[in-house]
Design an enzyme around this catalytic site. Sequence first.
Site, PDB file in Angstrom:
ATOM      1  N   ILE A 142       0.834  -1.209   0.000  1.00  0.00           N
ATOM      2  CA  ILE A 142       0.000   0.000   0.000  1.00  0.00           C
ATOM      3  C   ILE A 142       0.870   1.260   0.000  1.00  0.00           C
ATOM      4  O   ILE A 142       0.349   2.359   0.081  1.00  0.00           O
ATOM      5  CB  ILE A 142      -0.985  -0.015   1.190  1.00  0.00           C
ATOM      6  CG1 ILE A 142      -0.268  -0.122   2.532  1.00  0.00           C
ATOM      7  CG2 ILE A 142      -2.020  -1.128   1.009  1.00  0.00           C
ATOM      8  CD1 ILE A 142      -1.205  -0.068   3.746  1.00  0.00           C
ATOM      9  N   HIS A 157      -4.097  -4.192  -3.203  1.00  0.00           N
ATOM     10  CA  HIS A 157      -4.539  -4.083  -1.798  1.00  0.00           C
ATOM     11  C   HIS A 157      -4.758  -2.627  -1.380  1.00  0.00           C
ATOM     12  O   HIS A 157      -4.847  -2.331  -0.185  1.00  0.00           O
ATOM     13  CB  HIS A 157      -3.533  -4.752  -0.859  1.00  0.00           C
ATOM     14  CG  HIS A 157      -3.490  -6.233  -1.003  1.00  0.00           C
ATOM     15  ND1 HIS A 157      -2.478  -7.010  -0.484  1.00  0.00           N
ATOM     16  CD2 HIS A 157      -4.318  -7.103  -1.638  1.00  0.00           C
ATOM     17  CE1 HIS A 157      -2.691  -8.285  -0.787  1.00  0.00           C
ATOM     18  NE2 HIS A 157      -3.792  -8.370  -1.483  1.00  0.00           N
ATOM     19  N   CYS A 189     -14.383   7.175   1.123  1.00  0.00           N
ATOM     20  CA  CYS A 189     -15.561   7.519   1.920  1.00  0.00           C
ATOM     21  C   CYS A 189     -16.517   6.319   1.946  1.00  0.00           C
ATOM     22  O   CYS A 189     -16.871   5.789   0.888  1.00  0.00           O
ATOM     23  CB  CYS A 189     -16.270   8.731   1.322  1.00  0.00           C
ATOM     24  SG  CYS A 189     -17.814   9.136   2.147  1.00  0.00           S
ATOM     25  N   CYS A 200     -20.073   7.752   0.269  1.00  0.00           N
ATOM     26  CA  CYS A 200     -20.253   7.993  -1.174  1.00  0.00           C
ATOM     27  C   CYS A 200     -19.209   7.267  -2.024  1.00  0.00           C
ATOM     28  O   CYS A 200     -19.203   7.415  -3.254  1.00  0.00           O
ATOM     29  CB  CYS A 200     -20.193   9.492  -1.449  1.00  0.00           C
ATOM     30  SG  CYS A 200     -18.535  10.174  -1.302  1.00  0.00           S
ATOM     31  N   ASN A 258      13.427 -13.499  -3.591  1.00  0.00           N
ATOM     32  CA  ASN A 258      12.989 -13.332  -2.205  1.00  0.00           C
ATOM     33  C   ASN A 258      14.180 -13.533  -1.280  1.00  0.00           C
ATOM     34  O   ASN A 258      15.217 -14.049  -1.715  1.00  0.00           O
ATOM     35  CB  ASN A 258      11.905 -14.383  -1.916  1.00  0.00           C
ATOM     36  CG  ASN A 258      10.868 -13.865  -0.935  1.00  0.00           C
ATOM     37  OD1 ASN A 258      10.400 -12.738  -1.046  1.00  0.00           O
ATOM     38  ND2 ASN A 258      10.517 -14.695   0.031  1.00  0.00           N
ATOM     39  N   GLU A 281      14.219 -15.561   1.178  1.00  0.00           N
ATOM     40  CA  GLU A 281      14.237 -17.015   1.430  1.00  0.00           C
ATOM     41  C   GLU A 281      13.103 -17.643   0.631  1.00  0.00           C
ATOM     42  O   GLU A 281      12.198 -16.932   0.185  1.00  0.00           O
ATOM     43  CB  GLU A 281      14.017 -17.265   2.923  1.00  0.00           C
ATOM     44  CG  GLU A 281      12.667 -16.762   3.379  1.00  0.00           C
ATOM     45  CD  GLU A 281      12.611 -16.374   4.845  1.00  0.00           C
ATOM     46  OE1 GLU A 281      11.555 -15.824   5.228  1.00  0.00           O
ATOM     47  OE2 GLU A 281      13.600 -16.574   5.546  1.00  0.00           O
TER      48      GLU A 281
HETATM   49  N1  APR Z   1      14.419  -8.675   0.267  1.00  0.00           N
HETATM   50  C1  APR Z   1      13.655  -9.648  -0.312  1.00  0.00           C
HETATM   51  N2  APR Z   1      12.660 -10.318   0.346  1.00  0.00           N
HETATM   52  C2  APR Z   1      12.477  -9.993   1.648  1.00  0.00           C
HETATM   53  C3  APR Z   1      13.262  -9.000   2.311  1.00  0.00           C
HETATM   54  C4  APR Z   1      14.264  -8.337   1.556  1.00  0.00           C
HETATM   55  N3  APR Z   1      15.040  -7.393   2.096  1.00  0.00           N
HETATM   56  N4  APR Z   1      12.834  -8.936   3.610  1.00  0.00           N
HETATM   57  C5  APR Z   1      11.830  -9.842   3.735  1.00  0.00           C
HETATM   58  N5  APR Z   1      11.636 -10.492   2.570  1.00  0.00           N
HETATM   59  C6  APR Z   1      10.640 -11.536   2.255  1.00  0.00           C
HETATM   60  C7  APR Z   1      10.372 -12.491   3.405  1.00  0.00           C
HETATM   61  O1  APR Z   1      11.253 -13.579   3.364  1.00  0.00           O
HETATM   62  C8  APR Z   1       8.919 -12.894   3.146  1.00  0.00           C
HETATM   63  O2  APR Z   1       8.874 -14.055   2.335  1.00  0.00           O
HETATM   64  O3  APR Z   1       9.425 -10.880   2.003  1.00  0.00           O
HETATM   65  C9  APR Z   1       8.333 -11.720   2.370  1.00  0.00           C
HETATM   66  C10 APR Z   1       7.338 -10.870   3.157  1.00  0.00           C
HETATM   67  O4  APR Z   1       6.221 -11.661   3.431  1.00  0.00           O
HETATM   68  P1  APR Z   1       4.980 -11.067   4.259  1.00  0.00           P
HETATM   69  O5  APR Z   1       5.471 -10.368   5.452  1.00  0.00           O
HETATM   70  O6  APR Z   1       4.013 -12.190   4.428  1.00  0.00           O
HETATM   71  O7  APR Z   1       4.374  -9.946   3.281  1.00  0.00           O
HETATM   72  P2  APR Z   1       3.479 -10.123   1.965  1.00  0.00           P
HETATM   73  O8  APR Z   1       3.748 -11.431   1.301  1.00  0.00           O
HETATM   74  O9  APR Z   1       3.626  -8.915   1.162  1.00  0.00           O
HETATM   75  O10 APR Z   1       1.996 -10.158   2.623  1.00  0.00           O
HETATM   76  C11 APR Z   1       0.896 -10.283   1.761  1.00  0.00           C
HETATM   77  O11 APR Z   1      -0.627  -9.940   3.581  1.00  0.00           O
HETATM   78  O12 APR Z   1      -0.885  -8.862   5.538  1.00  0.00           O
HETATM   79  C12 APR Z   1      -1.338  -8.915   4.258  1.00  0.00           C
HETATM   80  O13 APR Z   1      -2.275  -7.226   2.903  1.00  0.00           O
HETATM   81  C13 APR Z   1      -1.090  -7.617   3.525  1.00  0.00           C
HETATM   82  O14 APR Z   1      -0.220  -7.269   1.295  1.00  0.00           O
HETATM   83  C14 APR Z   1      -0.048  -8.004   2.476  1.00  0.00           C
HETATM   84  C15 APR Z   1      -0.282  -9.485   2.289  1.00  0.00           C
END
Ligand code: APR
Length: 238
Positions: free
Chosen positions: A92, A108, A116, A119, A201, A203
Amino acid sequence: MNIFVLTGAGVSAESGLGTFRDKTGLWTRFDPMKLATPGAFALNPDEVHTFYNLRRRNLLEASPNPAHVALARLEAELGKRKSRLFLVTQNIDDLHERAGSQCVTHMHGELLKARCTACDAVGSYIDDLGVDDRCPHCGQPGSLRPHVVWFGEYPLHMATIDEALQNTDLFVSIGTSGSVYPAAGFVKQAKDQGIRTCEINLEPSDNAALFDEAYYGPASQAVADWVEKIIEVVTPAR
Ligand code: APR
């Protein structure tokens, strides 16, 4: 080559914006059912506003990192080659736009906008929101809420996202745990259509097995390296 990129909180982690499910993630410190559902907002709007006001202030102090910048560059480079980058984010924040991305689909919602409940008007909003604020469009007091998609609500722009998924050659997931649907289902949808899939990612995510290739490490480095490689691939040899 058209590329579909899905980003999550991990792409903004190095900009100082917390992720949700990592050890120090937001949902390990705050209860999402008390802060990020329509029911929670109806029950305790002050508490919900306080939570999002804090996140909004953090965002206004944050800056894009090299991962955001690299994706903006990829968008421009593909555009020069009559190809397209379709960038969908679960985030967001506005860091993709601040890094120069021209076309970002926020499935999201957006923290710097308010909606609002009377409306349905949506407008930009960077100040703290409160229960006394009036809708600038219809004047209704106490009807403004953050323009974000809460748990139990349907994400935005799903028809556009589905169409883009059908017209892509490569599906890439960056910085997301793959635990929240429908976004977590995009990789299977792509795979079922025979589209190549790639994960970047820190991990392996919950869907790691569904990716044909993967790069693990901090997004600021891993995304920049991957973009370099892709630009080489799409650049015709002289
Ligand atoms: N670089 C790359 N990946 C990263 C880093 C980084 N520096 N730091 C963290 N991560 C990875 C983590 O390993 C994890 O797999 O980013 C991921 C974050 O996962 P979440 O915290 O679950 O976030 P996200 O997947 O975006 O969540 C999805 O859940 O809470 C709701 O609406 C919210 O949009 C969000 C949705």
